[in-house]
Design an enzyme around this catalytic site. Structure first.
Site, short mmCIF file in Angstrom:
data_model
loop_
_atom_site.label_atom_id
_atom_site.label_comp_id
_atom_site.label_asym_id
_atom_site.label_seq_id
_atom_site.Cartn_x
_atom_site.Cartn_y
_atom_site.Cartn_z
N ARG A 185 -9.46 11.16 -8.80
CA ARG A 185 -9.81 10.43 -7.58
C ARG A 185 -9.94 8.94 -7.86
NH1 ARG A 185 -14.88 12.12 -4.79
NH2 ARG A 185 -14.02 10.85 -3.10
N CYS A 242 -19.78 5.53 -6.53
CA CYS A 242 -19.02 6.79 -6.59
C CYS A 242 -18.26 6.92 -5.28
CB CYS A 242 -19.97 7.98 -6.83
SG CYS A 242 -21.32 8.09 -5.63
#
Length: 285
Positions: A185, A242
């Site tokens: 990701r 994040c």
């Protein structure tokens, strides 16, 4: 024992589970199924534990006053969160213990939020529910009710930065940004949670699961110091982020375990950052 401020083992928790001023909170969650945590809690939880829902107790998903999107899990107002803590029976002197069954992925968010309102006596159950059960400790499905608490907000023990701060740092890099998402990701691959794949330019990647040993407990402090030392110069000049400000707290907890204090959280994280097409995006390693 002195109050715990980072991690606690199952054996120590078991010795204090009936102490009147210990508050245990179950933070289990599934990003793909928001009802899963409460369902699991109802089926069996650590005796005396109350349920803390990521979406409703640990986040406030309303837009900012100007209508701007604040990310998938924006922080609630500090005073509103204090009211939630009082509802759970948290007092000024309470020892709070957070746990989940995901390696601390969600419990670390609650740990950080207690520090954010100035409450230092909070720890994450190392190894989570699995460690509790492996120690031969029971579960309960009995309802839990506690007297209303009297906790008050104090000077924060944790700091935050905004998207504007991150943007300013791109123009004049003085702080290291560390992204806690999985490497794919981070590279912009296999993105299923946010509409845009990639990362904040200049960010480094530290997958939060790399803080854990194979048994699901946190690595020793010395190992964590070595790992983070390869990424950051000083924690005070570091920003953890994040996807939505949740697993970044796992890296913040690992830093605290390692004795590396002072890093900030970018609460909006990638989900807020990528929502504005004017903000730059990097892809690849």
């Amino acid at each position: 024992m002195p109050y715990a401020t980072t991690l606690i083992c199952a054996e120590d928790l078991a010795r204090h589970i009936h102490d009147a001023n210990w508050v245990v909170l179950d933070c289990r969650h599934d990003l793909a199924n928001p009802d899963a945590g409460k369902t699991a809690y109802d089926a069996g939880h650590i005796p005396g534990a109350q349920f803390a829902h990521l979406d409703t107790d640990l986040s406030d998903k309303r837009p900012a006053p100007d209508g701007a999107f604040r990310g998938r899990h924006p922080l609630p107002d500090r005073n509103a969160f204090v009211e939630t803590l009082r509802r759970w029976g948290v007092n000024h002197g309470s020892q709070v213990i957070a746990y989940d069954a995901q390696g601390g992925m969600f419990a670390a968010r609650l740990w950080w939020m207690l520090r954010w309102i100035g409450h230092e006596a909070v720890a994450v159950l190392d190894g989570g529910l699995q460690a509790w059960q492996a120690a031969g400790q029971p579960l309960s499905n009995a309802p839990v009710a506690r007297p209303r608490g009297n906790v008050e907000p104090h000077a924060p023990l944790a700091s935050t930065v905004s998207a504007a701060d991150i943007l300013a740092n791109l123009a004049n890099p003085a702080r290291t940004v560390v992204d806690a998402r999985a490497p794919d990701r981070f590279r912009g691959e296999n993105e299923t949670l946010d509409p845009v794949g990639g990362h904040i330019p200049g960010a480094k990647n530290r997958f939060f699961k790399d803080n854990l040993a194979p048994d699901g407990r946190f690595k020793p402090a010395a190992q964590l110091r070595q790992d983070f030392g390869a990424l950051i110069d000083t924690p005070e000049n570091s920003i953890m982020q994040c996807g939505s400000g949740v697993t970044a707290c796992h890296n913040l907890l690992a830093l605290e375990v390692a004795g590396l204090k002072g890093a900030a959280l970018y609460p909006g994280s990638w989900s807020e950052w990528c929502a504005d097409p004017a903000r730059p995006v990097a892809r690849g390693g």
